[in-house]
Motif scaffolding. Structure first.
Motif, short mmCIF file in Angstrom:
data_model
loop_
_atom_site.label_atom_id
_atom_site.label_comp_id
_atom_site.label_asym_id
_atom_site.label_seq_id
_atom_site.Cartn_x
_atom_site.Cartn_y
_atom_site.Cartn_z
N ASN A 1 -78.16 -0.05 -108.64
CA ASN A 1 -77.70 -0.93 -109.72
C ASN A 1 -76.44 -0.40 -110.38
OD1 ASN A 1 -79.34 -3.46 -110.52
ND2 ASN A 1 -80.87 -1.99 -109.79
N ALA A 2 -76.12 0.90 -110.13
CA ALA A 2 -74.89 1.48 -110.67
C ALA A 2 -73.71 1.30 -109.71
CB ALA A 2 -75.10 2.97 -110.97
N CYS A 3 -73.94 0.54 -108.65
CA CYS A 3 -72.87 0.31 -107.66
C CYS A 3 -71.93 -0.77 -108.22
CB CYS A 3 -73.50 -0.15 -106.35
SG CYS A 3 -72.29 -0.55 -105.09
N THR A 4 -70.66 -0.38 -108.43
CA THR A 4 -69.76 -1.30 -109.13
C THR A 4 -68.54 -1.71 -108.33
OG1 THR A 4 -68.60 0.58 -110.10
CG2 THR A 4 -70.38 -0.40 -111.41
N ASP A 5 -68.24 -1.01 -107.25
CA ASP A 5 -66.99 -1.32 -106.57
C ASP A 5 -67.06 -0.79 -105.14
OD1 ASP A 5 -64.49 -2.40 -106.43
OD2 ASP A 5 -63.52 -0.97 -107.78
N MET A 6 -66.34 -1.43 -104.25
CA MET A 6 -66.30 -0.91 -102.87
C MET A 6 -65.04 -1.40 -102.16
SD MET A 6 -69.36 -3.20 -101.18
CE MET A 6 -70.61 -2.60 -102.29
N CYS A 7 -64.65 -0.62 -101.15
CA CYS A 7 -63.49 -0.98 -100.36
C CYS A 7 -63.84 -2.14 -99.42
CB CYS A 7 -63.01 0.21 -99.53
SG CYS A 7 -62.32 1.54 -100.52
N ASP A 8 -62.81 -2.72 -98.84
CA ASP A 8 -63.03 -3.86 -97.97
C ASP A 8 -63.33 -3.41 -96.53
OD1 ASP A 8 -60.54 -3.68 -96.34
OD2 ASP A 8 -59.59 -4.00 -98.29
N GLU A 9 -63.42 -4.37 -95.69
CA GLU A 9 -63.80 -4.19 -94.29
C GLU A 9 -62.92 -3.19 -93.54
OE1 GLU A 9 -65.00 -7.37 -90.80
OE2 GLU A 9 -63.70 -7.96 -92.46
N SER A 10 -61.63 -3.09 -93.97
CA SER A 10 -60.71 -2.21 -93.23
C SER A 10 -61.13 -0.74 -93.35
CB SER A 10 -59.28 -2.39 -93.73
OG SER A 10 -59.18 -1.95 -95.08
N ASP A 11 -62.00 -0.43 -94.33
CA ASP A 11 -62.45 0.95 -94.53
C ASP A 11 -63.88 1.16 -93.98
OD1 ASP A 11 -62.08 3.60 -95.70
OD2 ASP A 11 -63.59 3.02 -97.18
N TYR A 12 -64.46 0.10 -93.41
CA TYR A 12 -65.87 0.16 -92.96
C TYR A 12 -66.01 1.13 -91.78
CZ TYR A 12 -70.40 -1.56 -91.23
OH TYR A 12 -71.70 -1.66 -90.82
N ARG A 13 -66.90 2.10 -91.95
CA ARG A 13 -67.12 3.13 -90.91
C ARG A 13 -68.61 3.41 -90.75
NH1 ARG A 13 -64.25 7.53 -93.88
NH2 ARG A 13 -63.60 6.01 -95.41
N LEU A 14 -68.97 3.93 -89.59
CA LEU A 14 -70.37 4.28 -89.32
C LEU A 14 -70.59 5.78 -89.46
CD1 LEU A 14 -71.22 2.33 -86.01
CD2 LEU A 14 -71.91 1.72 -88.33
N GLY A 15 -71.73 6.13 -90.05
CA GLY A 15 -72.23 7.50 -89.97
C GLY A 15 -73.60 7.39 -89.32
N GLY A 16 -74.25 8.51 -89.08
CA GLY A 16 -75.57 8.37 -88.49
C GLY A 16 -76.22 9.69 -88.16
N SER A 17 -77.41 9.58 -87.57
CA SER A 17 -78.19 10.77 -87.25
C SER A 17 -78.85 10.62 -85.88
CB SER A 17 -79.27 10.98 -88.31
OG SER A 17 -80.13 12.03 -87.92
N PHE A 18 -78.92 11.72 -85.17
CA PHE A 18 -79.73 11.78 -83.95
C PHE A 18 -81.19 12.12 -84.27
CE2 PHE A 18 -76.78 12.94 -80.11
CZ PHE A 18 -76.17 11.71 -80.21
N PHE A 19 -81.44 12.50 -85.52
CA PHE A 19 -82.74 13.14 -85.81
C PHE A 19 -83.49 12.52 -86.96
CE2 PHE A 19 -79.84 16.45 -84.17
CZ PHE A 19 -80.43 16.58 -82.93
N ASP A 20 -83.64 11.21 -86.96
CA ASP A 20 -84.48 10.60 -87.99
C ASP A 20 -85.93 10.83 -87.60
OD1 ASP A 20 -85.54 9.12 -90.02
OD2 ASP A 20 -85.30 7.22 -88.98
N GLY A 21 -86.63 11.58 -88.42
CA GLY A 21 -87.99 11.98 -88.06
C GLY A 21 -89.05 11.11 -88.73
N LYS A 22 -90.07 10.74 -87.96
CA LYS A 22 -91.20 9.97 -88.51
C LYS A 22 -92.34 10.05 -87.51
CE LYS A 22 -91.45 5.25 -89.15
NZ LYS A 22 -91.04 3.94 -89.67
N GLY A 23 -93.54 9.79 -87.99
CA GLY A 23 -94.69 9.68 -87.10
C GLY A 23 -95.42 10.98 -86.86
N GLN A 24 -96.64 10.85 -86.39
CA GLN A 24 -97.44 11.99 -85.98
C GLN A 24 -98.05 11.68 -84.62
OE1 GLN A 24 -99.84 12.26 -89.71
NE2 GLN A 24 -99.25 14.40 -89.66
N PRO A 25 -97.75 12.43 -83.57
CA PRO A 25 -96.81 13.54 -83.50
C PRO A 25 -95.40 13.07 -83.86
CG PRO A 25 -98.07 13.35 -81.45
CD PRO A 25 -98.36 12.13 -82.26
#
Lengths: 544, 444
Positions: A493-517
């Protein structure tokens, strides 16, 4: 592969050293053997053995996944190649419903007898467990697609690139970092190829070829007088791409406090910049705790999105299936049913996505044979949807799955995993400088660092790689010992401003962990640079 | 896949070595049968049986190493895997840090294998879960839990005469019970080599009790408090300190064990003198393999003695370079305690907080091992020796090094398993003063 195994292999982090011996996830194989794939006709015959065996034992639904999972790692430190590893893991997992209950078994004995025995074990387990059911599994309808295939749209298969070229790149990265003032330089190139075959009693036989790449480095600089040290990690993102990710073009770069990379990555350039930044980090001013307006770069914000939006909107968590391990969610069904739960400010739009080219989540079909798609999760700040698979769809009134089912190996049972969850960029044209110039007292954070969030996804704390103080609309130098703490709903709710599509980039992870095992999955999160007002910043400096 | 006997692995690996033309050849062979059952919402959810094995051949020409693997054991496949590893070795760059394979070693036996665990069936698992579910339903709670058993063998042999073999069984059980209104949650975790030692009912009752008692938690101000960390909570902090006890990292100046100018804190008193931490593969409660994956013998090692750092672990290369003993990192850690029960520790506490479980632990600063994370599934306020009321969960920012300097008391050690890394340990509950909670969490 688990995060800690990767940490060990890469020789990264202290946790690495605790683990015994060299981990062998699969089978190390000749690089030349990694290029071919198994004939789909053979896989279909094997799948049919399992489908028939399970049916004959009383399964009412069966799916079979035949997986060949290939990894290649090139691991270096300073001027040495520490390890070149090729691994392969090949086998079959069969999942059934019998007496209304799930059962699963997996084997690497790929002859007809081994496959049939796995199918029979899966049915036996399902029948044994059915006495513990409260209600039978209910699957959303899914049409069979017949014999189909999907290949990741890569330009250059990284497994075909000679090892020498990869080694030369990493050693040049280390060399540049050391010349730039780092005391230690570790770098690693991590390649993944999942060759997955899925077959089910719905009549699908789906052959898929998925590629991922993650080049990364870790630099350390030590102040010999004080013994203090600082680290700077690569700003690369793991991507669902081939070797083309490492062939940077001028149009993929965004200039700023450091160079940012969009879709392609210049590893050597980033290492040179990082080495210089290490010196600045050692002499940076320790942050004064308090409230700041934060400008968060996509190389940082992806992880905050992952933890505070991706996880609480996983329907299995909402329902309690992860209560014993990954946790539940504050985004309970009543909040979704109200259609007015105020997750974030009006400019906050977050969407689930399994199709974006180059992302880690992109596949043609998920691991229960559902064609992938995109959908809104938070729309204009309001919670409108979750992430679901076939046995959950009916709970949120869907008549089909959202295609979020994934297993990290043939030996793991598939379950609901996070799709790419990304923040839509702003609709008005705005650069990073436009955002910074409006901030009076703020901190600009680049890169991901320490991260932690509670099991219902309210309270989180994040660090980064680079922290810049913003004073009266201008960058006023580097800070250290920074971490911010917030509550998910207050933060968005404190999000007030953002750049446009020209700045859109991906980050990510190989290691999102969940589940048993525990299982790992790979996931991307896109955003453009975004502003959050009045966030609590703590000082993490300590003495021991 | 049947678990191969010592003799079977010996015969197979000897055959592999007979095909080798390399200067040195080493063979690792391992396999496992695992079974698991998962439940949630008071009902079984997913479960499975997984069988897999692997044969790894490492061939070296000088300082050039190649590795290849196969999972078919006919003669042609064995010849192929040896030839492939040799081809890779010829193509590989020289590794200046290559250390030749070890010669023959003598290993003692450790009681890591227990037949009752190896014999577990899907029915045994379902029966155990049925007991757990009954307690949950009887108490009008909702259970989510996990029971897993594994049986595995590992063997290695090399051209210099080394042979090692081990079998091991493990069973892990953990359960979270929640009240239907979502306001209370309790947790218990147990790990054994021997299934017959696992008391699913008792563990579930502990979790049920915590869930029921944790309803209507009050918020108290974040700050510094005396805490009693149950073993599962203490371990996830301590293990992070232990993971940083690598000699090379310390010598290179990039761990909490480093000192300015290249020195380390080895031999220095770093924590309270009541802290004694060691590893012992022969410990009856937490036995581990007596050899590490590269053939080094695992022996009893004192890591911290009366608060003094006594040993750091090191790779064979680093040990050779530095002229120190090449101690492998252990598979489990043991911390000494006292005979005090948890109840006695609570009784002797004027004001404090009882912590059942800590979650999502991450390093904030490796230099000070500053960690962050949160309490979870049973956090209670203690006053005048009694648990007074449940409290809302906290985020903490604390270093285990600082924490072990603020030690008030230790209790009776018990076997537990890290919910973060899976590391097994024998560890006491511990009372710590001035533990730093930095913010409140609404999570239950």
């Amino acid at each position: 592969m688990k995060r800690r195994d990767f940490m060990y292999l890469a020789g990264m982090g202290a946790a690495a050293t605790m683990l015994p011996a060299i981990p062998v996830w699969g089978k190390t194989i000749d690089p030349a053997d990694m290029l071919g794939s198994i004939d789909p006709a053979l896989k279909k015959r094997m799948a049919d053995v399992a489908l028939n065996a399970a049916r004959s034992k009383g399964a009412t639904y069966t799916d079979v996944r035949i997986g060949r999972y290939l990894n290649q790692f090139v691991v270096t430190r300073e001027d040495k190649v520490q390890n070149i590893v090729n691994t392969e893991s090949y086998g079959l997992g069969v999942r059934v419903i019998a007496n209304g209950s799930w059962g699963f078994a997996a084997t690497d004995k790929m002859d007809n007898d081994g496959i049939a025995r796995a199918a029979e074990l899966a049915v036996a387990i399902a029948k044994e467990n059915s006495r513990l059911l409260t209600s039978p599994v209910e699957l959303a309808p899914q049409k069979g697609y017949g014999e189909v295939s999907w290949k990741a749209p890569i330009e250059k298969n990284a497994f075909e690139v000679p090892v020498k070229e990869k080694v030369d790149l990493l050693l040049s990265v280390n060399d540049a970092a050391l010349k730039g003032g780092a005391n230690y330089a570790n770098s690693i190139l991590f390649l993944v190829n999942e060759q997955k075959y899925f077959a089910s009693t719905d009549g699908s036989y789906i052959d898929q070829d998925i590629h991922r790449i993650w080049p990364t480095f870790f630099l350390t600089k030590i102040d010999s007088k004080t013994g203090k040290f600082e680290t700077r990690n690569s700003l690369s993102a793991p991507m669902g791409m081939g070797y083309e990710y490492l062939q940077a073009r001028p149009e993929d770069k965004i200039n700023g406090v450091t160079t940012f990379y969009k879709g392609r990555y210049d590893m050597l350039e980033d290492a040179k910049a990082a080495a210089g930044q290490l010196g600045q980090k050692l002499t940076a001013k320790s942050v004064e705790p308090g409230k700041y307006d934060l400008i968060l770069d996509p190389s940082h914000l992806w992880l905050t999105i992952h933890e505070s939006v991706g996880h609480p909107t996983e329907l299995d968590r909402v329902l309690g299936y992860e209560a014993n391990f990954a946790g539940t969610s504050f985004l309970t069904l009543d909040k979704w049913e109200s259609k007015k739960f105020n997750f974030g400010s009006k400019i906050v739009n977050l969407f689930g996505d399994k199709t974006q080219k180059g992302s880690l989540g992109a596949v043609g079909y998920d691991d229960e044979g559902v064609k992938t798609k995109n959908w809104d999760i938070i729309k204009d700040g309001t919670l409108v949807n979750y992430q679901a698979i076939r046995d959950q769809a009916h709970i949120i009134g869907l008549n089909e799955s959202q295609g979020c089912c994934y297993a990290d190996n043939w030996s793991s049972v598939q379950f609901q995993r996070m799709p790419n969850v990304s923040l839509k960029p702003g609709t008005q044209k705005k650069s990073i400088d436009d955002l910074i110039k409006n901030v009076q007292k703020g901190i600009y954070i680049v890169g991901d660092g320490s991260f932690s969030i509670d099991q219902q996804r309210y309270n989180f704390q994040f660090g980064g790689q680079l922290y810049y103080e913003i004073k009266d609309g201008k960058i006023a130098g580097m800070l250290k010992d920074v971490a911010y703490q917030a509550n998910t709903q207050e933060f968005w709710n404190a999000c007030t401003d953002m750049c446009d599509e020209s700045d859109y980039r991906l980050g990510g992870s190989f290691f999102d962990g969940k589940g048993q095992p525990s299982q790992s999955s790979s996931v991307s999160h896109g955003s453009s640079t975004t502003r959050f007002n009045g966030i609590n910043v703590i000082n993490t400096g300590r003495k021991i | 896949m049947p678990i191969l006997s010592k003799e079977q692995t010996q015969a197979l690996m000897q055959k592999v070595l007979s095909y080798s033309k390399a200067d040195e050849c080493e063979v690792n062979l391992n396999g496992s049968d695992n079974g698991n059952i998962r439940y949630a919402r008071n009902s079984v959810s997913t479960s499975g049986g997984i069988s897999q094995n692997s044969l790894v051949v490492s061939s070296a020409f000088g300082k050039k190493l190649g590795v290849a693997t196969i999972n078919e054991f006919d003669d042609e496949s064995l010849k192929k895997v040896v030839a492939r590893s040799e081809e890779l070795a010829r193509l590989a760059p020289e590794n200046p840090e290559y250390v030749p394979f070890m010669g023959p070693q003598t290993y003692k036996e450790s009681p890591t294998f227990v037949q009752s665990t190896a014999a577990m069936t899907p029915k045994d698992r379902a029966d155990a879960v049925a007991e757990s579910l009954k307690i949950s339903k009887d108490n009008k709670l909702t259970a989510a839990g996990f029971l897993e058993n594994s049986t595995g063998y590992a063997a290695m042999m090399n051209s210099k005469g080394l042979f090692a073999y081990n079998t091991a069984t493990n069973v892990n059980f953990n359960v979270t019970l929640r009240t239907d209104d979502g306001k209370g949650s309790g947790y218990a975790t147990k790990a054994f080599n021997d299934f017959s030692q696992l008391d699913v009912k008792s563990a579930t009752k502990t979790a049920a009790d915590k869930a029921t008692r944790s309803v209507t938690a009050k918020a108290i101000e974040p700050g510094k408090y005396t805490v009693i960390l149950e073993p599962a909570a203490a371990l996830v902090l301590l293990e992070n300190m232990f993971f940083g006890m690598d000699a090379r990292q310390a010598d290179e100046g990039r761990s909490f064990m480093s000192k300015p100018g290249g020195a380390t804190k080895l031999g220095e008193k770093l924590v309270d003198e009541r802290v004694n931490i060691y590893s012992d593969p022969f410990n009856a409660q937490v036995p581990t393999s007596t050899w590490s994956g590269d053939g080094r013998s695992q022996e009893k090692v004192q890591w911290i003695d009366k608060g003094v750092i006594k040993n750091l672990y090191a790779s064979r290369y680093w040990a050779q370079k530095k002229g120190i003993k090449a101690i492998p990192s252990p598979d489990a850690i043991i911390m000494e305690g006292t005979n005090s029960s948890l109840e006695e520790m609570i009784k002797s506490t004027e004001k404090g907080i009882l912590v059942t479980r800590l979650w999502y632990i991450r390093t904030v600063d490796p230099q000070t091992v500053l960690l962050t994370g949160l309490t979870r599934d049973g956090t209670f306020y203690i006053e005048n020796g009694q648990i007074k009321f449940p409290i809302k969960n906290f985020r903490f920012n604390e270093s285990p090094v600082i924490m072990l300097n603020n030690l008030e008391a230790l209790g009776k050690p018990e076997r537990t398993v890290s919910g973060e890394s899976g590391l097994n340990a024998l560890i006491p509950p511990m009372k710590i003063r001035d533990f730093t909670f930095s913010s409140l969490s609404d999570a239950v």
